[in-house]
Design an enzyme around this catalytic site. Structure first.
Site: not given
Ligand code: 13P
Length: 256
Positions: A12, A14, A104, A106, A174, A180, A218
């Site tokens: 991904n 992003k 996702h 985010e 996730e 991250g 990660s």
């Protein structure tokens, strides 16, 4: 564990990647995969939508279209219409995508996506012939409160439509706090969540044994083999480490 499910390793990107450098990295990855294809894994790159068409053209040029599939990172639920700035699943498909990441964390955080809106998007992906990679995951506060399993169960039940089959849907666990951050849950914590997701799916869905459940958060070259070796982990959804061929290649290899 039932018979081994074919692994799915997805990158991904992003909101990262411009035409020139992006094309160069994809080219490097494609050449590595052509030279030594991981036999037991499907490899997907989900770049920004602006790069889907050029990437699709490049993969065809290199003869690597069967080695690397492309995916979008979101889609609208409708096929077309007055939705400024949005992209439909049909548009992603038209640009060369075969997959799309949906729900996702985010997007849930930045755009207020609910389980119901994610569900509409998964339906749209299926309508367009795309495989949905449906993301679920708890925040740090939810985990500390002992709510991790309840949260992912609620998300999966609220966002998985009737149109879901193992062939057109993968789940990605996730944990928000692992994205991250360089932190990952322990092996037993990941296995517990994946097993709970599969049990939740099995209660209402015959295909549950066949669906791939990926881990994301990660994932790096140094921990990929251990993560992919866990029971119930059928692949990885990789963020930062998917941006360069040098880092993504060993992860793809660990899946094969
Ligand atoms: P990182 O691999 O950068 O933690 O991101 C994970 C992720 O959000 C993939 O969708």
């Amino acid at each position: 564990m039932a018979g081994r499910r074919r692994r799915l390793i997805a990158g991904n990107w992003k909101m990262n990647g411009l035409f020139g450098p992006g094309r160069a990295e994809l080219g490097k990855l494609a050449r590595k995969l052509l030279a030594a294809p991981p036999r037991g894994a499907d490899i997907v790159i989900c770049p920004p939508a602006t790069l889907l068409r050029p990437f699709s053209d490049l993969l065809r040029e290199l003869g690597a279209a069967r080695r690397i599939a492309l995916g979008g990172q979101d889609c609208h639920g409708a096929e077309s219409g007055a939705h400024t700035g949005d992209l439909s699943a049909e548009m992603l498909r038209d640009a060369g995508a075969r997959y799309v990441i949906l729900g996702h964390s985010e997007r849930r955080a930045d755009h207020g996506e609910s389980d119901a809106s994610v569900r509409d998007k998964v339906v749209a992906a299926h309508r367009a012939g795309l495989t949905a990679i449906l993301c679920v995951g708890e925040t740090a506060a939810e985990r500390e409160a002992g709510q991790a399993l309840a949260v992912v169960r609620r998300q999966i039940l609220g966002s998985l439509p009737e149109s879901a089959e193992a062939a057109n849907t993968a789940i990605a666990y996730e944990p928000v706090w692992a994205i991250g951050s360089g932190k990952t849950p322990t092996g037993p914590e990941i296995v517990e969540v994946h097993a709970a997701l599969r049990a939740t799916l099995a209660a209402r869905w015959q295909e549950a044994e066949k669906v791939r459940i990926l881990y994301g958060g990660s994932v790096k070259p140094g921990n990929a083999a251990a993560l992919l070796g866990l029971a119930e982990v059928d692949g990885a959804l990789v963020g930062g480490a998917s941006l360069t061929a040098a880092e993504f290649w060993p992860i793809a290899g660990a899946g094969g």
